[in-house]
Design a protein around this motif. Structure first.
Motif, mmCIF file in Angstrom:
data_model
loop_
_atom_site.group_PDB
_atom_site.id
_atom_site.type_symbol
_atom_site.label_atom_id
_atom_site.label_comp_id
_atom_site.label_asym_id
_atom_site.label_seq_id
_atom_site.Cartn_x
_atom_site.Cartn_y
_atom_site.Cartn_z
ATOM 1 N N GLY A 167 0.957 -1.426 -0.025
ATOM 2 C CA GLY A 167 0.149 0.015 -0.128
ATOM 3 C C GLY A 167 0.930 1.206 -0.146
ATOM 4 N N ARG A 168 2.320 1.345 0.056
ATOM 5 C CA ARG A 168 3.025 2.385 0.126
ATOM 6 C C ARG A 168 4.151 2.102 -1.166
ATOM 7 N NH1 ARG A 168 2.440 6.631 3.975
ATOM 8 N NH2 ARG A 168 4.529 7.245 3.058
ATOM 9 N N THR A 169 4.464 3.328 -1.725
ATOM 10 C CA THR A 169 5.529 3.265 -2.819
ATOM 11 C C THR A 169 6.551 4.016 -2.264
ATOM 12 O OG1 THR A 169 4.008 3.299 -4.350
ATOM 13 C CG2 THR A 169 6.068 3.857 -5.145
ATOM 14 N N PRO A 170 7.719 3.367 -1.875
ATOM 15 C CA PRO A 170 8.817 3.990 -1.343
ATOM 16 C C PRO A 170 9.496 4.929 -2.253
ATOM 17 C CG PRO A 170 9.349 1.562 -1.856
ATOM 18 C CD PRO A 170 7.942 1.702 -2.153
ATOM 19 N N ALA A 171 9.805 6.105 -1.992
ATOM 20 C CA ALA A 171 10.489 7.235 -2.614
ATOM 21 C C ALA A 171 12.027 6.851 -2.842
ATOM 22 C CB ALA A 171 10.451 8.477 -1.710
ATOM 23 N N GLY A 172 12.498 5.875 -2.122
ATOM 24 C CA GLY A 172 13.790 5.250 -2.321
ATOM 25 C C GLY A 172 14.170 4.310 -1.580
ATOM 26 N N PRO A 173 15.477 3.898 -1.706
ATOM 27 C CA PRO A 173 16.184 2.847 -0.482
ATOM 28 C C PRO A 173 16.444 3.636 0.800
ATOM 29 C CG PRO A 173 17.710 3.268 -2.104
ATOM 30 C CD PRO A 173 16.530 4.013 -2.620
ATOM 31 N N GLY A 174 16.519 2.702 1.761
ATOM 32 C CA GLY A 174 17.160 3.252 3.064
ATOM 33 C C GLY A 174 18.648 3.815 2.538
ATOM 34 N N ARG A 175 19.195 4.711 3.439
ATOM 35 C CA ARG A 175 20.618 5.108 3.053
ATOM 36 C C ARG A 175 20.981 5.458 4.385
ATOM 37 N NH1 ARG A 175 22.600 5.724 -2.068
ATOM 38 N NH2 ARG A 175 20.785 5.898 -3.386
ATOM 39 N N SER A 176 22.366 5.110 4.393
ATOM 40 C CA SER A 176 23.148 5.128 5.894
ATOM 41 C C SER A 176 24.493 6.007 5.396
ATOM 42 C CB SER A 176 23.716 3.731 6.261
ATOM 43 O OG SER A 176 24.398 3.297 5.301
ATOM 44 N N ASN A 177 24.780 6.925 6.465
ATOM 45 C CA ASN A 177 25.737 7.639 6.478
ATOM 46 C C ASN A 177 26.749 7.202 7.397
ATOM 47 O OD1 ASN A 177 27.686 9.596 6.491
ATOM 48 N ND2 ASN A 177 26.451 11.427 7.443
ATOM 49 N N LEU A 178 27.943 6.542 6.738
ATOM 50 C CA LEU A 178 28.961 5.801 7.431
ATOM 51 C C LEU A 178 30.168 6.621 8.116
ATOM 52 C CD1 LEU A 178 29.565 2.850 4.991
ATOM 53 C CD2 LEU A 178 27.904 2.894 6.860
ATOM 54 N N ASP A 179 29.812 8.004 7.896
ATOM 55 C CA ASP A 179 30.997 8.768 8.240
ATOM 56 C C ASP A 179 30.480 9.097 9.755
ATOM 57 O OD1 ASP A 179 32.843 11.532 7.118
ATOM 58 O OD2 ASP A 179 32.521 11.442 8.958
ATOM 59 N N ALA A 180 31.630 9.059 10.664
ATOM 60 C CA ALA A 180 31.588 9.172 11.972
ATOM 61 C C ALA A 180 31.450 10.632 12.524
ATOM 62 C CB ALA A 180 32.553 8.625 12.777
ATOM 63 N N GLU A 181 31.842 11.721 11.658
ATOM 64 C CA GLU A 181 31.630 12.928 12.137
ATOM 65 C C GLU A 181 30.924 13.879 11.288
ATOM 66 O OE1 GLU A 181 35.902 13.940 12.513
ATOM 67 O OE2 GLU A 181 36.294 12.321 13.869
ATOM 68 N N GLU A 182 30.802 13.733 10.086
ATOM 69 C CA GLU A 182 30.287 14.946 8.925
ATOM 70 C C GLU A 182 28.880 14.441 8.600
ATOM 71 O OE1 GLU A 182 31.583 17.637 8.057
ATOM 72 O OE2 GLU A 182 33.368 17.237 9.400
ATOM 73 N N PRO A 183 27.938 15.063 8.645
ATOM 74 C CA PRO A 183 26.709 14.678 7.834
ATOM 75 C C PRO A 183 26.821 14.703 6.278
ATOM 76 C CG PRO A 183 26.900 17.414 8.499
ATOM 77 C CD PRO A 183 28.043 16.657 9.037
ATOM 78 N N ALA A 184 26.032 14.043 5.811
ATOM 79 C CA ALA A 184 25.965 13.730 4.364
ATOM 80 C C ALA A 184 24.408 14.167 3.441
ATOM 81 C CB ALA A 184 26.141 12.254 3.921
ATOM 82 N N GLU A 185 24.767 15.028 2.523
ATOM 83 C CA GLU A 185 23.550 15.442 1.756
ATOM 84 C C GLU A 185 23.140 14.739 0.866
ATOM 85 O OE1 GLU A 185 22.491 18.879 -1.177
ATOM 86 O OE2 GLU A 185 22.772 19.664 0.495
ATOM 87 N N VAL A 186 21.876 14.134 0.965
ATOM 88 C CA VAL A 186 21.491 13.136 -0.463
ATOM 89 C C VAL A 186 20.142 13.643 -0.802
ATOM 90 C CG1 VAL A 186 20.318 10.799 -0.269
ATOM 91 C CG2 VAL A 186 22.056 11.345 1.390
ATOM 92 N N THR A 187 20.167 13.485 -1.999
ATOM 93 C CA THR A 187 19.144 13.759 -3.027
ATOM 94 C C THR A 187 18.488 12.614 -3.813
ATOM 95 O OG1 THR A 187 20.127 16.022 -3.493
ATOM 96 C CG2 THR A 187 18.491 15.185 -5.025
ATOM 97 N N LEU A 188 17.426 12.177 -3.633
ATOM 98 C CA LEU A 188 16.671 11.343 -4.271
ATOM 99 C C LEU A 188 15.890 11.944 -5.470
ATOM 100 C CD1 LEU A 188 15.095 9.276 -1.152
ATOM 101 C CD2 LEU A 188 17.078 8.795 -2.448
#
Length: 111
Positions: free
Chosen positions: A23-44
């Motif tokens: 009943g739901r359409t995912p907008a994209g897969p799950g994502r992980s940020n493996l960097d221990a210190e920096e954020p990551a910008e993600v565009t789907l």
């Protein structure tokens, strides 16, 4: 996801496949940020599809070495995340360091 082109900007992000929820359409897969210190910008990038209001759940902790145990079984649990923005092209979000996110958004039908 078929017909969905994903673009990731940021360091050390990792796509993770997950099954579609009924009943739901995912907008994209799950994502992980493996960097221990920096954020990551993600565009789907979801060209050709109008995106409804997204919902997201984030799995992370305040410190890198925090984990669940018998003494603290809920030290790391999924929490709602309101940092996902719908754009004309798809979705944009910034993943905190050492985190995993799943995003869902209704997609308009193609004609």
């Amino acid at each position: 996801m078929r017909g969905c082109r994903r673009t990731v900007r940021g360091r050390r992000t990792h796509p993770v496949a997950r099954p579609r929820a009924p009943g739901r359409t995912p907008a994209g897969p799950g994502r992980s940020n493996l960097d221990a210190e920096e954020p990551a910008e993600v565009t789907l990038d979801l060209r050709g599809r109008a995106v409804g209001e997204p919902t997201a759940r984030l799995l992370t902790a305040d410190r890198l070495h925090v984990h669940n145990s018998a003494a603290s079984p809920e030290a790391v649990v999924p929490r709602p995340f309101d940092g996902v923005k719908a754009t004309g092209q798809g979705l944009v979000l910034t993943l905190p360091p050492h985190s995993f996110i799943t995003v869902q958004a209704p997609l308009a039908r193609t004609r």
